[in-house]
Structure formats: structure tokens, C-alpha cells
Design a protein around this motif. Structure first.
Motif, mmCIF file in Angstrom:
data_model
loop_
_atom_site.group_PDB
_atom_site.id
_atom_site.type_symbol
_atom_site.label_atom_id
_atom_site.label_comp_id
_atom_site.label_asym_id
_atom_site.label_seq_id
_atom_site.Cartn_x
_atom_site.Cartn_y
_atom_site.Cartn_z
ATOM 1 N N UNK A 206 -24.982 -42.338 3.197
ATOM 2 C CA UNK A 206 -26.274 -42.015 3.806
ATOM 3 C C UNK A 206 -26.292 -42.409 5.282
ATOM 4 N N UNK A 207 -26.857 -41.556 6.097
ATOM 5 C CA UNK A 207 -27.024 -41.774 7.543
ATOM 6 C C UNK A 207 -25.736 -41.636 8.348
ATOM 7 N N UNK A 208 -24.627 -41.212 7.716
ATOM 8 C CA UNK A 208 -23.395 -41.039 8.484
ATOM 9 C C UNK A 208 -23.372 -39.700 9.217
ATOM 10 N N UNK A 209 -24.208 -38.739 8.754
ATOM 11 C CA UNK A 209 -24.159 -37.405 9.346
ATOM 12 C C UNK A 209 -25.555 -36.802 9.483
ATOM 13 N N UNK A 210 -25.677 -35.907 10.442
ATOM 14 C CA UNK A 210 -26.888 -35.088 10.589
ATOM 15 C C UNK A 210 -26.608 -33.755 9.902
ATOM 16 N N UNK A 211 -27.347 -33.475 8.847
ATOM 17 C CA UNK A 211 -27.095 -32.267 8.074
ATOM 18 C C UNK A 211 -27.604 -31.024 8.795
ATOM 19 N N UNK A 212 -26.861 -29.939 8.662
ATOM 20 C CA UNK A 212 -27.180 -28.686 9.353
ATOM 21 C C UNK A 212 -27.534 -27.568 8.382
ATOM 22 N N UNK A 213 -27.652 -27.890 7.094
ATOM 23 C CA UNK A 213 -27.929 -26.880 6.071
ATOM 24 C C UNK A 213 -29.085 -27.357 5.205
ATOM 25 N N UNK A 214 -29.568 -26.438 4.350
ATOM 26 C CA UNK A 214 -30.657 -26.774 3.443
ATOM 27 C C UNK A 214 -30.442 -26.070 2.113
ATOM 28 N N UNK A 215 -31.156 -26.502 1.098
ATOM 29 C CA UNK A 215 -31.016 -25.927 -0.234
ATOM 30 C C UNK A 215 -31.251 -24.422 -0.206
ATOM 31 N N UNK A 216 -30.436 -23.679 -0.980
ATOM 32 C CA UNK A 216 -30.546 -22.233 -1.049
ATOM 33 C C UNK A 216 -29.636 -21.503 -0.086
ATOM 34 N N UNK A 217 -29.082 -22.206 0.881
ATOM 35 C CA UNK A 217 -28.218 -21.576 1.878
ATOM 36 C C UNK A 217 -26.829 -21.318 1.308
ATOM 37 N N UNK A 218 -26.223 -20.189 1.687
ATOM 38 C CA UNK A 218 -24.852 -19.879 1.258
ATOM 39 C C UNK A 218 -23.877 -20.435 2.291
ATOM 40 N N UNK A 219 -22.810 -21.078 1.797
ATOM 41 C CA UNK A 219 -21.820 -21.677 2.687
ATOM 42 C C UNK A 219 -20.423 -21.190 2.311
ATOM 43 N N UNK A 220 -19.489 -21.356 3.242
ATOM 44 C CA UNK A 220 -18.104 -20.913 3.051
ATOM 45 C C UNK A 220 -17.180 -22.108 3.263
ATOM 46 N N UNK A 221 -16.324 -22.372 2.296
ATOM 47 C CA UNK A 221 -15.448 -23.543 2.340
ATOM 48 C C UNK A 221 -14.547 -23.537 3.562
ATOM 49 N N UNK A 222 -14.518 -24.657 4.267
ATOM 50 C CA UNK A 222 -13.629 -24.815 5.407
ATOM 51 C C UNK A 222 -14.084 -24.125 6.675
ATOM 52 N N UNK A 223 -15.182 -23.371 6.607
ATOM 53 C CA UNK A 223 -15.679 -22.648 7.782
ATOM 54 C C UNK A 223 -17.117 -22.987 8.126
ATOM 55 N N UNK A 224 -17.976 -23.143 7.110
ATOM 56 C CA UNK A 224 -19.383 -23.466 7.370
ATOM 57 C C UNK A 224 -19.520 -24.922 7.746
ATOM 58 N N UNK A 225 -20.070 -25.160 8.919
ATOM 59 C CA UNK A 225 -20.302 -26.526 9.396
ATOM 60 C C UNK A 225 -21.602 -27.022 8.760
ATOM 61 N N UNK A 226 -21.506 -27.993 7.878
ATOM 62 C CA UNK A 226 -22.699 -28.434 7.144
ATOM 63 C C UNK A 226 -23.282 -29.733 7.686
ATOM 64 N N UNK A 227 -22.529 -30.406 8.583
ATOM 65 C CA UNK A 227 -23.030 -31.631 9.156
ATOM 66 C C UNK A 227 -22.258 -32.071 10.386
ATOM 67 N N UNK A 228 -22.908 -32.892 11.219
ATOM 68 C CA UNK A 228 -22.265 -33.506 12.378
ATOM 69 C C UNK A 228 -22.350 -35.020 12.226
ATOM 70 N N UNK A 229 -21.270 -35.715 12.565
ATOM 71 C CA UNK A 229 -21.269 -37.158 12.463
ATOM 72 C C UNK A 229 -22.261 -37.769 13.443
ATOM 73 N N UNK A 230 -22.851 -38.890 13.027
ATOM 74 C CA UNK A 230 -23.851 -39.586 13.837
ATOM 75 C C UNK A 230 -23.293 -40.948 14.227
ATOM 76 N N UNK A 231 -23.277 -41.243 15.509
ATOM 77 C CA UNK A 231 -22.854 -42.564 15.978
ATOM 78 C C UNK A 231 -21.419 -42.897 15.718
ATOM 79 N N UNK A 232 -20.535 -41.894 15.681
ATOM 80 C CA UNK A 232 -19.113 -42.144 15.462
ATOM 81 C C UNK A 232 -18.347 -41.828 16.734
#
Length: 232
Positions: A206-232
Motif C-alpha cells: 500500500x502507498x508504493x504506487x499511484x494507480x492509473x486504472x480503475x475497476x472495469x477497465x481493460x488492460x493488456x499484459x506488459x503494455x498497459x501502465x497501471x501504476x507509477x511508483x511514488x517516492x522511489x
């Protein structure tokens, strides 16, 4: 924590070397597609009006055994989707097997027609694997994450541990890992396969990443960026 590697059951043994494959397809598809195309050609010569049947079955096999090559952008701040499919939910839960902390869980429902390959969300090293026998209930049921047949894969990254869980469904009962404890992975590396519908859960501290997606969204493995690291 010391890595725990239990005795694998026969259906969960690591996949063989990825050779003798048709580009874009799993190696297991090679004999199926060869037989299908052969039967289609034979039927065209003997009973042309029946040729659409083996051709349609061959096309279905091709769809189910897709394994396209993908190039995951080498961004150390990014977290990528571990599976193709739709996000069932994003919630918070305590993870007790590998991370031992409060986590964000992202559950992805993989339909029978989605590419069935699970991929690493980030670069790291496999430190934990465990196969747990279970049921084969609908993956849309949130309880499937604790009740269905599943394989846990804990990955140590440069910024902390993550865990990916492949969960079998009513039809996709064979989980085939393609990694072992100690394997070094790049982001987007193949982790395993479950065909004919499954679910993939990703656990992040928890709190390691800022999420960029939400429930119901379609994603693609290895290509869809679902989060960015926070404070790393």
C-alpha cells in the motif's frame, strides 16, 4: 524470508523450452494448427463444402493459443498489467504469504479469448512460488482468490516485493508456470499460462504506487501502465 518451493503437482510443472513455435503462438499450438490446416486441405480436396468446419476449428485454436511477442517499455518507475483482461476490482487487503503487509490488490478477469499469458509487472527476481490446490469456481467471485486452484509468485523488485497470483477457472484448470525461484525477470517477462479463462491478482504494498486504472477497465499484459511508483 527464505524462499518456499513446495513439490509441484504434475499440472503445474514449469513449461518446456519455448522452441519450435510459430511466431505469435504458444509452442503447444504448432501440432494443433498443423493438423487443422492439413484437415482443411484434405477436406477441400474430398468434400469442399465441409472445409469451413475444420477451418473454423483451426481459427478457434489459433485464437486460444495466441502468444504475441511484446516489447515492454523499460521504465523503472512504471508498473505494468500482469494479464490481459478486465479489472474486476481494486481493494486493500493484508497479504500474509510473501509481502506480510497491507496491500492493494488488483484482480484481473481473463476471458477465454484474451491472450492467456501472465507477465511480470516489473523487473525483479522470483523469490517465492507456491501451488495451492482448490476449486474451479467462477473467477468473477471474489472468493475465488482464496478458494480456487492457484499459483503464487513473489517477485523482489528494486523498490520492494510484489506478488502475482494465477487463479484457475471452471474451464482453465491447468496452470503452467514458466519461471522458477531464482529467475531474474525483466518487466513484461512471461510468468505462466492458464487457458480458457482465468484470473490474475496483483498485490502491491500500500502507498508504493499511484494507480492509473480503475475497476472495469481493460488492460493488456506488459503494455498497459497501471501504476507509477511514488517516492522511489
Amino acid at each position: 524470508m527464505e524462499a518456499h518451493t513446495p513439490e509441484p503437482s504434475p499440472p503445474q510443472t514449469p513449461a518446456k523450452e519455448r522452441s519450435s513455435r510459430i511466431p505469435g503462438f504458444d509452442p503447444e499450438a504448432t501440432p494443433l494448427l498443423g493438423i487443422g490446416l492439413g484437415l482443411t486441405g484434405l477436406t477441400l480436396g474430398l468434400r469442399p463444402r465441409f472445409a469451413p468446419l475444420p477451418l473454423a476449428l483451426t481459427a478457434l485454436a489459433a485464437a486460444l493459443y495466441r502468444d504475441p511477442e511484446r516489447v515492454t517499455p523499460p521504465d523503472p518507475q512504471a508498473i505494468y498489467a500482469p494479464a490481459d483482461g478486465s479489472l474486476l476490482l481494486i481493494d486493500e487487503i493484508y497479504e500474509h504469504r510473501y509481502l506480510h503487509t497491507d496491500c492493494v490488490r488488483m484482480a484481473i478477469a481473463v476471458s477465454p479469448l484474451d491472450v492467456p499469458i501472465c507477465r511480470s509487472p516489473a523487473a525483479g527476481t522470483v523469490r517465492y512460488m507456491e501451488h495451492v490446490a482448490g476449486q474451479y469456481g467462477p473467477v468473477s467471485d471474489i472468493a475465488a482468490g482464496d478458494q480456487n486452484e492457484r499459483v503464487y509468485m513473489g517477485i523482489e523488485t528494486a523498490w520492494g516485493p510484489i506478488m502475482v497470483v494465477q487463479i484457475a477457472g471452471p474451464l482453465g484448470r491447468r496452470i503452467v508456470p514458466q519461471v522458477a525461484v531464482g529467475d531474474a525477470l525483466s518487466a513484461g517477462a512471461r510468468l505462466g499460462t492458464v487457458r480458457f479463462g482465468s484470473r490474475t491478482d496483483l498485490y502491491l504494498q500500500r502507498d508504493v504506487a499511484r494507480l492509473l486504472v480503475e475497476s472495469g477497465q481493460h488492460v493488456v499484459a506488459g503494455l498497459s501502465r497501471i501504476g507509477d511508483l511514488v517516492g522511489v
